[in-house]
Design an enzyme around this catalytic site. Structure first.
Site, PDB file in Angstrom:
ATOM      1  N   ASP A  22       0.838  -1.210   0.000  1.00 28.26           N
ATOM      2  CA  ASP A  22       0.000   0.000   0.000  1.00 28.26           C
ATOM      3  C   ASP A  22       0.870   1.255   0.000  1.00 28.26           C
ATOM      4  O   ASP A  22       1.985   1.251   0.527  1.00 28.26           O
ATOM      5  CB  ASP A  22      -0.901  -0.040   1.254  1.00 28.26           C
ATOM      6  CG  ASP A  22      -2.053   0.941   1.159  1.00 28.26           C
ATOM      7  OD1 ASP A  22      -2.308   1.480   0.060  1.00 28.26           O
ATOM      8  OD2 ASP A  22      -2.702   1.178   2.190  1.00 28.26           O
ATOM      9  N   GLY A  23       0.336   2.306  -0.583  1.00 27.36           N
ATOM     10  CA  GLY A  23       1.013   3.611  -0.506  1.00 27.36           C
ATOM     11  C   GLY A  23       1.592   4.099  -1.823  1.00 27.36           C
ATOM     12  O   GLY A  23       2.272   5.127  -1.853  1.00 27.36           O
ATOM     13  N   TRP A  27       2.937   7.919  -2.586  1.00 31.67           N
ATOM     14  CA  TRP A  27       4.339   8.082  -3.012  1.00 31.67           C
ATOM     15  C   TRP A  27       4.397   9.006  -4.232  1.00 31.67           C
ATOM     16  O   TRP A  27       5.229   9.911  -4.310  1.00 31.67           O
ATOM     17  CB  TRP A  27       4.926   6.705  -3.360  1.00 31.67           C
ATOM     18  CG  TRP A  27       6.385   6.704  -3.686  1.00 31.67           C
ATOM     19  CD1 TRP A  27       7.425   6.486  -2.818  1.00 31.67           C
ATOM     20  CD2 TRP A  27       6.972   6.917  -4.984  1.00 31.67           C
ATOM     21  NE1 TRP A  27       8.624   6.550  -3.493  1.00 31.67           N
ATOM     22  CE2 TRP A  27       8.371   6.820  -4.820  1.00 31.67           C
ATOM     23  CE3 TRP A  27       6.469   7.186  -6.246  1.00 31.67           C
ATOM     24  CZ2 TRP A  27       9.261   6.968  -5.881  1.00 31.67           C
ATOM     25  CZ3 TRP A  27       7.354   7.345  -7.308  1.00 31.67           C
ATOM     26  CH2 TRP A  27       8.741   7.231  -7.123  1.00 31.67           C
ATOM     27  N   ASN A  70     -10.451  -2.959  -6.372  1.00 28.23           N
ATOM     28  CA  ASN A  70      -9.645  -2.053  -7.215  1.00 28.23           C
ATOM     29  C   ASN A  70     -10.239  -1.848  -8.608  1.00 28.23           C
ATOM     30  O   ASN A  70      -9.906  -0.880  -9.290  1.00 28.23           O
ATOM     31  CB  ASN A  70      -8.197  -2.562  -7.349  1.00 28.23           C
ATOM     32  CG  ASN A  70      -7.369  -2.394  -6.097  1.00 28.23           C
ATOM     33  OD1 ASN A  70      -6.417  -3.140  -5.855  1.00 28.23           O
ATOM     34  ND2 ASN A  70      -7.698  -1.417  -5.276  1.00 28.23           N
ATOM     35  N   ARG A 190       2.034  -4.970   6.126  1.00 31.89           N
ATOM     36  CA  ARG A 190       1.282  -3.938   5.412  1.00 31.89           C
ATOM     37  C   ARG A 190       2.097  -2.649   5.438  1.00 31.89           C
ATOM     38  O   ARG A 190       2.521  -2.198   6.506  1.00 31.89           O
ATOM     39  CB  ARG A 190      -0.092  -3.694   6.043  1.00 31.89           C
ATOM     40  CG  ARG A 190      -0.842  -2.631   5.232  1.00 31.89           C
ATOM     41  CD  ARG A 190      -2.307  -2.547   5.535  1.00 31.89           C
ATOM     42  NE  ARG A 190      -2.900  -1.662   4.541  1.00 31.89           N
ATOM     43  CZ  ARG A 190      -4.144  -1.717   4.099  1.00 31.89           C
ATOM     44  NH1 ARG A 190      -4.951  -2.627   4.569  1.00 31.89           N
ATOM     45  NH2 ARG A 190      -4.590  -0.880   3.194  1.00 31.89           N
ATOM     46  N   LEU A 197      -6.899  -5.277   7.317  1.00 31.88           N
ATOM     47  CA  LEU A 197      -6.595  -6.396   6.416  1.00 31.88           C
ATOM     48  C   LEU A 197      -7.124  -6.160   5.002  1.00 31.88           C
ATOM     49  O   LEU A 197      -6.691  -6.825   4.058  1.00 31.88           O
ATOM     50  CB  LEU A 197      -7.190  -7.699   6.954  1.00 31.88           C
ATOM     51  CG  LEU A 197      -6.382  -8.426   8.027  1.00 31.88           C
ATOM     52  CD1 LEU A 197      -7.129  -9.676   8.485  1.00 31.88           C
ATOM     53  CD2 LEU A 197      -4.997  -8.824   7.524  1.00 31.88           C
TER      54      LEU A 197
HETATM   55  C1  FPP Z   1      -2.087   0.117  -3.306  1.00 29.95           C
HETATM   56  O1  FPP Z   1      -1.578   1.433  -3.281  1.00 29.95           O
HETATM   57  C2  FPP Z   1      -1.479  -0.626  -4.400  1.00 29.95           C
HETATM   58  C3  FPP Z   1      -2.162  -1.188  -5.438  1.00 29.95           C
HETATM   59  C4  FPP Z   1      -3.625  -1.080  -5.543  1.00 29.95           C
HETATM   60  C5  FPP Z   1      -1.500  -1.888  -6.541  1.00 29.95           C
HETATM   61  C6  FPP Z   1      -0.255  -2.655  -6.207  1.00 29.95           C
HETATM   62  C7  FPP Z   1       0.535  -2.810  -7.460  1.00 29.95           C
HETATM   63  C8  FPP Z   1       1.883  -2.805  -7.544  1.00 29.95           C
HETATM   64  C9  FPP Z   1       2.759  -2.743  -6.370  1.00 29.95           C
HETATM   65  C10 FPP Z   1       2.607  -2.815  -8.857  1.00 29.95           C
HETATM   66  C11 FPP Z   1       2.263  -3.886  -9.805  1.00 29.95           C
HETATM   67  C12 FPP Z   1       2.351  -5.254  -9.254  1.00 29.95           C
HETATM   68  C13 FPP Z   1       3.058  -6.267  -9.784  1.00 29.95           C
HETATM   69  C14 FPP Z   1       2.984  -7.611  -9.187  1.00 29.95           C
HETATM   70  C15 FPP Z   1       3.941  -6.093 -10.942  1.00 29.95           C
HETATM   71  P1  FPP Z   1      -2.591   2.658  -3.426  1.00 29.95           P
HETATM   72  O2  FPP Z   1      -2.664   3.010  -4.870  1.00 29.95           O
HETATM   73  O3  FPP Z   1      -3.903   2.331  -2.800  1.00 29.95           O
HETATM   74  O4  FPP Z   1      -1.840   3.773  -2.600  1.00 29.95           O
HETATM   75  P2  FPP Z   1      -2.509   4.995  -1.805  1.00 29.95           P
HETATM   76  O5  FPP Z   1      -3.281   4.385  -0.662  1.00 29.95           O
HETATM   77  O6  FPP Z   1      -1.312   5.774  -1.332  1.00 29.95           O
HETATM   78  O7  FPP Z   1      -3.371   5.748  -2.767  1.00 29.95           O
END
Ligand code: FPP
Length: 255
Positions: A22-23, A27, A70, A190, A197
């Site tokens: 997450d994050g 970032w 998502n 996490r 969770l």
């Molecule tokens: C949550 O951060 C992250 C995701 C919904 C996607 C995770 C994907 C990756 C790490 C990259 C692609 C994966 C692979 C396996 C190649 P967020 O967008 O919710 O962050 P925020 O809470 O700061 O908005």
């Protein structure tokens, strides 16, 4: 460095580590960049952590890459994430084969765009004989859906007369989950500081240790990973028993 030298003196490493990555969005926002740049940097972190897990001989690593929820993000972000996943599979196949890592997926993977689904299936097939480590991607995954789907599969078996409701126990129920052969996660990490969770491995997380770090996923690296592992290795896992019972169990298994 100190973290690394500690690693031999602590309790064993977890067999199965699961990560809620997450994050990425935050970032990117902190750098005035589009969200997808955070996900792109997140994919770089994925590579570093998979390599670290393999080096440390962790047999199972599950990454929450895309939840069922998502899908409701802006179409542009969903498409960007699907492109990233496709690129990751394209780029990493040689690495997975070279390091003898088996790729698996949990979730409603039929919902993925056709080209991603096909490449995922092909990668899973090509790596299916690798036994050193399993990398499990949670894709279009939801813990409640997984449990409901398992209940439906079980009900169908009962209606067909192959099973009896009285036969169902925790162990037989597992066989209806997406990957019932994989042990429960010992440790769930996490990133980004949220303490929930988020519908991840709800059945399997019953006794998992939780490690929350404020580090945003794109900044999570091998050093942070080892810090989380060592934190886990200092904990006492009691599974509902007392400390004394655990101690007795350990000493009797050693003798
Ligand atoms: C949550 O951060 C992250 C995701 C919904 C996607 C995770 C994907 C990756 C790490 C990259 C692609 C994966 C692979 C396996 C190649 P967020 O967008 O919710 O962050 P925020 O809470 O700061 O908005």
């Amino acid at each position: 460095m100190a973290e690394k030298s500690n690693i031999t003196t602590l309790k064993p490493l977890p067999r199965h580590v699961a990560i809620i990555m997450d994050g990425n969005g935050r970032w990117a926002r902190r750098r005035f960049m589009p969200r997808i740049m955070g996900h792109r940097q997140g994919a770089v972190a994925v590579k570093e952590i998979v390599t670290a897990a393999r080096e440390l001989n962790i047999p199972y690593l599950t990454l929450y890459a895309f939840s069922k929820e998502n899908w409701s993000r802006p179409a542009e972000e969903v498409e960007g994430l699907m492109d990233l996943l496709f690129e990751y599979l394209q780029k990493e196949i040689d690495e997975l084969l070279g390091k003898r890592i088996r790729l698996r997926a949990i979730g409603e993977i039929e919902a993925l765009p056709e080209r991603v689904y096909n490449l995922l299936m092909e990668t899973m097939e090509k790596t299916s004989k690798n036994y050193e480590m399993q990398l499990i991607l949670a894709l279009s995954y939801g813990g409640r859906s997984e449990i409901i789907e398992a209940a439906k599969k079980f009900a169908r078996r009962c209606m067909a007369g192959d099973m009896d409701p009285e036969e169902l126990d925790e162990s037989s129920f597992r066989s209806f989950l997406y990957a019932g052969d994989i042990p429960d996660p010992d440790l769930i990490i996490r990133t980004s500081g949220e303490k929930r969770l988020s519908n991840f491995l709800l059945f399997q997380a019953a006794y998992s240790e939780l490690y929350i770090t404020s580090t945003l996923w794109p900044d999570f690296n091998k050093k942070e990973f080892i810090k989380a592992l060592n934190d886990y290795r200092r904990r006492e896992r009691r599974f509902g028993m007392t400390s004394e019972q655990i101690l007795l169990r350990c000493t009797s298994s050693e003798s």
